[in-house]
Scaffold this active site. Structure first.
Site, PDB file in Angstrom:
ATOM      1  CG  HIS A  13      -5.137  -5.783  20.567  1.00  0.00           C
ATOM      2  ND1 HIS A  13      -6.369  -5.772  19.961  1.00  0.00           N
ATOM      3  CD2 HIS A  13      -4.367  -6.591  19.796  1.00  0.00           C
ATOM      4  CE1 HIS A  13      -6.347  -6.534  18.886  1.00  0.00           C
ATOM      5  NE2 HIS A  13      -5.152  -7.049  18.773  1.00  0.00           N
ATOM      6  CG  ASP A  46      -8.703  -7.724  21.983  1.00  0.00           C
ATOM      7  OD1 ASP A  46      -8.301  -6.656  22.470  1.00  0.00           O
ATOM      8  OD2 ASP A  46      -9.590  -7.774  21.128  1.00  0.00           O
TER       9      ASP A  46
END
Length: 504
Positions: free
Chosen positions: A326, A292
């Site tokens: 991300h 992430d």
């Protein structure tokens, strides 16, 4: 020339002072006239040395010499003396905690090579933990045996929430969570360091299955620090975390140095380091390859700003490598208490979805202010979208409601967030497959004071470009080759930016 960050009984950390981003030209490290290693990093941990010993250091190729004497611990406590097995089978939780809690201030708890299965390790003020090279602390897969932390600890009278104590949070709310592998509450002056590994066992513990569904409690982190002060974590590897790797909450004066944070790229919500409602945090020389965001700077959701208002302030990110993930450095979306003063310099970002990202939405509140964000001297390689500000982030159960997604001006009230005073300078981005700059402010409260000066944005060939909205928001008309886009922005300065293969 150089800076020594930390001297320990088993070695030290130094940082070269230059303008390079994470890597520099390779050089040899000599200790007492003997070659120790060759490196090309600006920030280096030298551990595995002898206690209370003088070392002469020469950095050949850099023209740097200096002396360091390793520290002398008051007590050195080996967990093997407390019947820790390190066989990868036996639960060593009690042995490790007993070693920590019988130690006096100034002690170092020594974890030698081996695999130690644990439920949770509880920190104690003024007691350090050293993980030898080859030492692995691995989370037990027996979830039913894990302790659960109450999000709230209310007082006897159960009066107003402002009197309640917070033990843990989940995505900006004080919700019950499984206890993290390493947990510290109201702890001071602790150093967790070495060349060992904290392994969350996230793929085998079942915590990555249906990750958003609560199972008795929410997922643990590898390291959770709550209300702590003067904590340093250096040298170690954090991997396979069940959720965020390292989560400081309500902390002051933290340093994260020369860490390696590793998770499968498809692992859910395995952010690297997420400071929340904390102040004076340094993240220096760390390497991220996670599932992430690499670094997500947070400050709680709306309820926290009403009952437990505490902003995040003074975050420094320097000489870090962020691979995949991300986002490189992200602010929000939980930022209801405010984020002030974030400086990111000398970092290298490779193949992250976004570089610098600020995300918020209506409903975060009047204290949800992102103010004073600086992104300077940063190199990006093959990043999809370099710089994204989105005030229509469609998170939470009501994220796609008319209230959040409405592009028409609404009344500024106690639920309206603010984004202002952002500087992006000296960024050198190559191989961009998406956009260089995307800013979408609220029509009633525009993004203000943006300075984008002296940057170079080089785009991938058109057949390699991605056609997508750079931000997670509704009702945006996607167009090809969206190089530079702004909406609802005021006081923007654009100067001396170069766009190669673009419309900038």
């Amino acid at each position: 020339m150089y800076k020594i960050h930390k001297v320990t009984p088993f070695g030290f950390i130094f940082e070269l002072e230059n303008d390079d981003c994470f890597f520099t030209e390779a050089y040899d490290v000599y200790l007492n006239g003997r070659l120790h290693s060759t490196t090309d990093k600006n920030v280096v941990c030298l551990y595995g040395l002898m206690c209370d010993t003088e070392y002469e250091i020469e950095l050949r190729g850099k023209g740097i010499r200096f002396n360091v004497r390793t520290a002398k611990p008051q007590y050195l406590i080996n967990i093997k003396d407390y019947n820790a097995s390190g066989d990868g089978i036996t639960d060593d939780t009690s042995s490790i905690n007993m070693a920590i809690y019988t130690a006096v201030a100034g002690s170092v708890v020594y974890i030698p090579k081996g695999e130690y299965i644990t439920g949770h390790i509880l920190l104690r003020s003024d007691v350090d933990i050293y993980l030898e090279d080859g030492a692995i602390i691995k989370q037990s897969t027996k979830r039913d045996e894990h302790a659960i932390l109450k999000g709230y600890q209310r007082d006897y009278t159960h009066d107003s929430p402002t009197k309640a104590l917070i033990n843990v949070s989940w995505e900006g709310h004080p919700l019950d969570c499984y206890c993290s592998i390493i947990y510290g509450k109201d702890i001071k002056n602790v150093h967790i360091y070495g060349e060992g590994t904290i392994d969350g066992n996230g793929d085998k513990s079942g915590f990555w299955v249906n990750p958003k569904i609560k199972n008795k409690a929410y997922r643990p982190k590898n390291i959770l620090l709550v209300g702590c002060e003067g904590i340093t974590v250096s040298g170690i590897t954090s991997r396979n975390s069940a959720s965020w790797n390292i989560h400081p909450l309500y902390c002051n004066g933290l340093s994260f140095l020369c860490l390696s944070l590793e998770c499968d790229p498809d692992s859910p919500n395995t952010d690297g380091i997420n400071p929340e409602s904390s102040e004076d945090v340094d993240i220096i020389g760390c390497r991220f390859n996670v599932g992430d965001d690499c670094i997500a700077i947070k400050a709680g959701k709306y309820y926290m700003s009403v009952a437990h208002l505490r902003p995040t302030r003074n975050i420094t990110v320097r000489n870090c490598l962020m691979e995949k993930g991300h986002g490189g450095v992200v602010i929000g979306s939980e930022m209801s208490c405010g984020v002030y003063g974030v400086t990111v310099t000398q970092c290298l970002l490779r193949e992250t979805d976004r570089g610098l990202r600020i995300k918020t939405r209506r409903g975060r509140g009047k204290h949800a202010v992102a103010d004073g964000i600086t992104f300077a001297n940063v190199t990006m390689e093959n990043v999809r979208h370099c710089f994204v500000v989105n005030m229509f982030y469609f998170c939470d159960p009501d994220g796609r409601s008319d209230y959040v997604r409405d592009k028409k001006p609404r009344v500024i009230d106690e639920y309206t967030p603010t984004v202002k005073n952002i500087t992006v300078t000296g960024v050198n981005a190559s191989g961009i497959t998406g956009s260089a700059v995307f800013i979408y402010g609220l029509p009633e409260n525009k993004v203000s004071g943006v300075s984008i000066v002296g940057n170079t944005f080089s785009f991938a060939p058109n057949d390699k470009r991605i056609c997508e909205c750079p931000a997670m928001m509704d009702d945006f008309e996607i167009t090809e080759h969206l190089d530079f886009f702004t909406e609802n922005v005021t006081g923007m300065i654009l100067n001396n930016n170069k766009g190669i293969g673009s419309n900038i």
